[in-house]
Design a protein around this motif. Structure first.
Motif, PDB file in Angstrom:
ATOM      1  N   VAL A 197      -7.419   0.526  43.796  1.00 33.02           N
ATOM      2  CA  VAL A 197      -7.624   1.364  44.973  1.00 33.02           C
ATOM      3  C   VAL A 197      -8.720   0.757  45.835  1.00 33.02           C
ATOM      4  O   VAL A 197      -9.511  -0.070  45.380  1.00 33.02           O
ATOM      5  CB  VAL A 197      -8.010   2.801  44.565  1.00 33.02           C
ATOM      6  CG1 VAL A 197      -6.912   3.437  43.746  1.00 33.02           C
ATOM      7  CG2 VAL A 197      -9.326   2.805  43.789  1.00 33.02           C
ATOM      8  N   GLU A 198      -8.729   1.172  47.085  1.00 31.81           N
ATOM      9  CA  GLU A 198      -9.769   0.711  47.996  1.00 31.81           C
ATOM     10  C   GLU A 198     -10.920   1.715  47.994  1.00 31.81           C
ATOM     11  O   GLU A 198     -10.699   2.925  48.062  1.00 31.81           O
ATOM     12  CB  GLU A 198      -9.209   0.556  49.408  1.00 31.81           C
ATOM     13  CG  GLU A 198      -8.117  -0.494  49.501  1.00 31.81           C
ATOM     14  CD  GLU A 198      -7.536  -0.606  50.890  1.00 31.81           C
ATOM     15  OE1 GLU A 198      -6.836  -1.593  51.148  1.00 31.81           O
ATOM     16  OE2 GLU A 198      -7.776   0.301  51.720  1.00 31.81           O
ATOM     17  N   GLU A 199     -12.132   1.206  47.931  1.00 28.95           N
ATOM     18  CA  GLU A 199     -13.320   2.061  47.939  1.00 28.95           C
ATOM     19  C   GLU A 199     -13.737   2.327  49.385  1.00 28.95           C
ATOM     20  O   GLU A 199     -13.957   1.395  50.162  1.00 28.95           O
ATOM     21  CB  GLU A 199     -14.461   1.377  47.190  1.00 28.95           C
ATOM     22  CG  GLU A 199     -15.754   2.184  47.186  1.00 28.95           C
ATOM     23  CD  GLU A 199     -16.912   1.413  46.587  1.00 28.95           C
ATOM     24  OE1 GLU A 199     -18.022   1.980  46.532  1.00 28.95           O
ATOM     25  OE2 GLU A 199     -16.713   0.242  46.194  1.00 28.95           O
ATOM     26  N   VAL A 200     -13.824   3.608  49.741  1.00 27.59           N
ATOM     27  CA  VAL A 200     -14.243   3.979  51.093  1.00 27.59           C
ATOM     28  C   VAL A 200     -15.764   3.937  51.161  1.00 27.59           C
ATOM     29  O   VAL A 200     -16.455   4.658  50.441  1.00 27.59           O
ATOM     30  CB  VAL A 200     -13.723   5.380  51.469  1.00 27.59           C
ATOM     31  CG1 VAL A 200     -14.199   5.760  52.872  1.00 27.59           C
ATOM     32  CG2 VAL A 200     -12.201   5.427  51.395  1.00 27.59           C
ATOM     33  N   LEU A 201     -16.285   3.100  52.045  1.00 32.15           N
ATOM     34  CA  LEU A 201     -17.726   2.944  52.192  1.00 32.15           C
ATOM     35  C   LEU A 201     -18.293   3.876  53.256  1.00 32.15           C
ATOM     36  O   LEU A 201     -19.413   4.375  53.122  1.00 32.15           O
ATOM     37  CB  LEU A 201     -18.060   1.489  52.538  1.00 32.15           C
ATOM     38  CG  LEU A 201     -17.557   0.435  51.536  1.00 32.15           C
ATOM     39  CD1 LEU A 201     -17.879  -0.967  52.043  1.00 32.15           C
ATOM     40  CD2 LEU A 201     -18.169   0.667  50.160  1.00 32.15           C
ATOM     41  N   VAL A 220     -13.668   0.110  54.289  1.00 36.72           N
ATOM     42  CA  VAL A 220     -13.311   0.092  52.873  1.00 36.72           C
ATOM     43  C   VAL A 220     -13.647  -1.259  52.254  1.00 36.72           C
ATOM     44  O   VAL A 220     -13.746  -2.278  52.949  1.00 36.72           O
ATOM     45  CB  VAL A 220     -11.806   0.383  52.674  1.00 36.72           C
ATOM     46  CG1 VAL A 220     -11.448   1.743  53.244  1.00 36.72           C
ATOM     47  CG2 VAL A 220     -10.945  -0.703  53.306  1.00 36.72           C
ATOM     48  N   ARG A 221     -13.837  -1.227  50.938  1.00 38.74           N
ATOM     49  CA  ARG A 221     -13.965  -2.471  50.176  1.00 38.74           C
ATOM     50  C   ARG A 221     -12.649  -2.701  49.450  1.00 38.74           C
ATOM     51  O   ARG A 221     -12.194  -1.863  48.672  1.00 38.74           O
ATOM     52  CB  ARG A 221     -15.113  -2.399  49.172  1.00 38.74           C
ATOM     53  CG  ARG A 221     -15.263  -3.691  48.344  1.00 38.74           C
ATOM     54  CD  ARG A 221     -16.433  -3.641  47.372  1.00 38.74           C
ATOM     55  NE  ARG A 221     -17.702  -3.739  48.073  1.00 38.74           N
ATOM     56  CZ  ARG A 221     -18.607  -2.766  48.133  1.00 38.74           C
ATOM     57  NH1 ARG A 221     -18.372  -1.604  47.534  1.00 38.74           N
ATOM     58  NH2 ARG A 221     -19.743  -2.937  48.778  1.00 38.74           N
ATOM     59  N   VAL A 222     -12.009  -3.829  49.734  1.00 40.41           N
ATOM     60  CA  VAL A 222     -10.722  -4.155  49.128  1.00 40.41           C
ATOM     61  C   VAL A 222     -10.955  -4.811  47.770  1.00 40.41           C
ATOM     62  O   VAL A 222     -12.085  -5.198  47.446  1.00 40.41           O
ATOM     63  CB  VAL A 222      -9.902  -5.068  50.064  1.00 40.41           C
ATOM     64  CG1 VAL A 222      -9.621  -4.351  51.379  1.00 40.41           C
ATOM     65  CG2 VAL A 222     -10.626  -6.381  50.326  1.00 40.41           C
ATOM     66  N   PRO A 223      -9.908  -4.923  46.924  1.00 33.21           N
ATOM     67  CA  PRO A 223     -10.090  -5.466  45.574  1.00 33.21           C
ATOM     68  C   PRO A 223     -10.749  -6.837  45.511  1.00 33.21           C
ATOM     69  O   PRO A 223     -11.416  -7.162  44.525  1.00 33.21           O
ATOM     70  CB  PRO A 223      -8.654  -5.520  45.039  1.00 33.21           C
ATOM     71  CG  PRO A 223      -7.962  -4.410  45.747  1.00 33.21           C
ATOM     72  CD  PRO A 223      -8.555  -4.385  47.122  1.00 33.21           C
ATOM     73  N   SER A 224     -10.607  -7.650  46.559  1.00 33.30           N
ATOM     74  CA  SER A 224     -11.235  -8.978  46.542  1.00 33.30           C
ATOM     75  C   SER A 224     -12.742  -8.911  46.729  1.00 33.30           C
ATOM     76  O   SER A 224     -13.438  -9.911  46.557  1.00 33.30           O
ATOM     77  CB  SER A 224     -10.629  -9.849  47.643  1.00 33.30           C
ATOM     78  OG  SER A 224     -10.971  -9.341  48.927  1.00 33.30           O
ATOM     79  N   GLY A 225     -13.259  -7.724  47.104  1.00 30.00           N
ATOM     80  CA  GLY A 225     -14.683  -7.573  47.360  1.00 30.00           C
ATOM     81  C   GLY A 225     -15.035  -7.605  48.831  1.00 30.00           C
ATOM     82  O   GLY A 225     -16.160  -7.257  49.212  1.00 30.00           O
ATOM     83  N   LYS A 226     -14.102  -8.018  49.667  1.00 30.68           N
ATOM     84  CA  LYS A 226     -14.351  -8.051  51.102  1.00 30.68           C
ATOM     85  C   LYS A 226     -14.242  -6.642  51.682  1.00 30.68           C
ATOM     86  O   LYS A 226     -13.697  -5.737  51.063  1.00 30.68           O
ATOM     87  CB  LYS A 226     -13.354  -8.980  51.790  1.00 30.68           C
ATOM     88  CG  LYS A 226     -13.461 -10.438  51.358  1.00 30.68           C
ATOM     89  CD  LYS A 226     -12.437 -11.296  52.088  1.00 30.68           C
ATOM     90  CE  LYS A 226     -12.543 -12.756  51.661  1.00 30.68           C
ATOM     91  NZ  LYS A 226     -11.543 -13.611  52.364  1.00 30.68           N
ATOM     92  N   THR A 227     -14.769  -6.470  52.888  1.00 30.97           N
ATOM     93  CA  THR A 227     -14.668  -5.188  53.571  1.00 30.97           C
ATOM     94  C   THR A 227     -13.653  -5.280  54.703  1.00 30.97           C
ATOM     95  O   THR A 227     -13.421  -6.353  55.268  1.00 30.97           O
ATOM     96  CB  THR A 227     -16.025  -4.739  54.140  1.00 30.97           C
ATOM     97  OG1 THR A 227     -16.496  -5.726  55.067  1.00 30.97           O
ATOM     98  CG2 THR A 227     -17.040  -4.543  53.023  1.00 30.97           C
ATOM     99  N   SER A 228     -13.057  -4.138  55.007  1.00 32.78           N
ATOM    100  CA  SER A 228     -12.071  -4.068  56.077  1.00 32.78           C
ATOM    101  C   SER A 228     -12.114  -2.664  56.662  1.00 32.78           C
ATOM    102  O   SER A 228     -12.835  -1.796  56.166  1.00 32.78           O
ATOM    103  CB  SER A 228     -10.672  -4.386  55.537  1.00 32.78           C
ATOM    104  OG  SER A 228      -9.722  -4.429  56.587  1.00 32.78           O
ATOM    105  N   THR A 229     -11.372  -2.441  57.737  1.00 33.62           N
ATOM    106  CA  THR A 229     -11.322  -1.118  58.357  1.00 33.62           C
ATOM    107  C   THR A 229      -9.904  -0.582  58.311  1.00 33.62           C
ATOM    108  O   THR A 229      -8.931  -1.337  58.348  1.00 33.62           O
ATOM    109  CB  THR A 229     -11.802  -1.156  59.821  1.00 33.62           C
ATOM    110  OG1 THR A 229     -11.005  -2.079  60.566  1.00 33.62           O
ATOM    111  CG2 THR A 229     -13.264  -1.564  59.898  1.00 33.62           C
TER     112      THR A 229
END
Length: 208
Positions: A33-37, A55-64
């Motif tokens: 799952v994606e973690e909502v920051l 959000v933080r995606v499984p790779s550790g990167k952040t996205s919107t």
């Protein structure tokens, strides 16, 4: 069978006979799952809100993620005493077209889906029902929207004392299940929920 959509034939794929087959069990990929920051609501409306989540995606990167907030909706497929479907024809501004649809509408705050289904049926058709059966539920566009539609079949219809919603103009259309399936195939019904419900009812009816 007349009226049913014709699905493309499935072709069997031949396995290569060269070399031994790998019979080791395949490892099933576990989706994370994606973690909502953080969340920021950028629009508040009467029907929808718009939210931007970081959000933080499984790779550790952040996205919107841009998310449409919606309370949910109901859709009703009314069946009259002759087995015909009751659909409504109405103008839809986003589509810039008059569409043929099942009666449907949003769920009010603290309203149960079943009660909302009765209300929408009365407001859009002038009928109510003595038998309301749950059909299925689905997310409209889970890639960007929270909207979930609860779908019902209404039987044993009777005329309601409640007036049809005066803010919207509806034309009531009666179709047999076969006519509705043909209308889908011709492109006369292009509303997603109406296609799903009409075809699901037609398949269920054919299997009985």
């Amino acid at each position: 069978m007349a009226g049913l959509l014709r699905l493309p034939a499935l072709h069997r794929v031949r396995r290569s006979s060269t070399g031994p087959r790998d019979r080791r069990p395949r490892r099933r990929r576990v989706l994370s799952v994606e973690e909502v920051l953080s969340s920021v609501r950028i629009h508040e409306g009467n029907t929808i809100n718009l939210r931007v989540d970081t959000v933080r995606v499984p790779s550790g990167k952040t996205s919107t993620r841009e998310v449409v907030e919606h309370r949910g909706a109901v859709a009703v497929l009314p069946i009259d005493a002759e087995g015909r479907l009751l659909l409504v024809r109405q103008y839809r501004l986003p589509a810039r077209a008059v569409l043929l649809e099942v009666p449907a509408g949003g769920i009010d705050p603290d309203e149960e889906p079943g009660l909302a289904a009765h209300r929408e049926l009365r407001e859009e058709t002038g009928y109510d029902c003595r038998e309301l059966s749950f059909l299925f539920r689905f997310f409209v566009a889970p890639g960007y929207s929270e909207e979930e539609i609860h779908c019902f079949i209404a039987r044993d219809l009777f005329e309601s004392d409640q007036a049809v919603d005066s803010d919207e103009i509806f034309e009531l259309v009666r179709m047999t299940p076969e006519e509705a399936a043909n209308a889908v195939e011709r492109g006369d019904i292009v509303d997603g929920k109406s296609i799903a419900m009409a075809m699901a009812y037609g398949v269920t009816k054919a299997l009985k």
